[in-house]
Motif scaffolding. Sequence first.
Motif: not given
Length: 133
Positions: A36-39, A67-68, A54-58, A23-27
């Motif tokens: 809330y959303e973790t990207t 989430k990470a 790649f980017e993933k949102s949950v 995981v390079e970065s998390a927002d």
Amino acid sequence: MTGFHVETDRHIIDHGVRVEGIVESADFRHVGEQTYETTIWVRYDHPDGTSARFEKSVRGSHEQGPKAKAGETVTVFYDPHTNPEEAVVENLRARYGAGPLVFAVLLLVMGMFEALFTAASVPEPLPPPRETA
């Protein structure tokens, strides 16, 4: 989450290539009253040595927290025949939400009431007419 995304994620996990990613970065941001959303942005290496990102949102509740986190190692699944953006992080894949389950229960309850009230509202057949002599 739509059924299409759920089935696509399931297919990639069942048939894709498994690699470790970082995981390079998390927002972590507020997107609703309790939601809330973790990207995250994940980098992983293909077996041939090339890298992909790649980017993933949950989404989830505030109590669940992010989430990470940046720097975390995650398991990534990808289909070598698709774009790297279609990769799936094992614990962040699409799942059916509560909506379809609530809808199914509602239909079941409506069906039960329909069966009960339809059967109870059918009148008794009329007795056969009497013959008069």
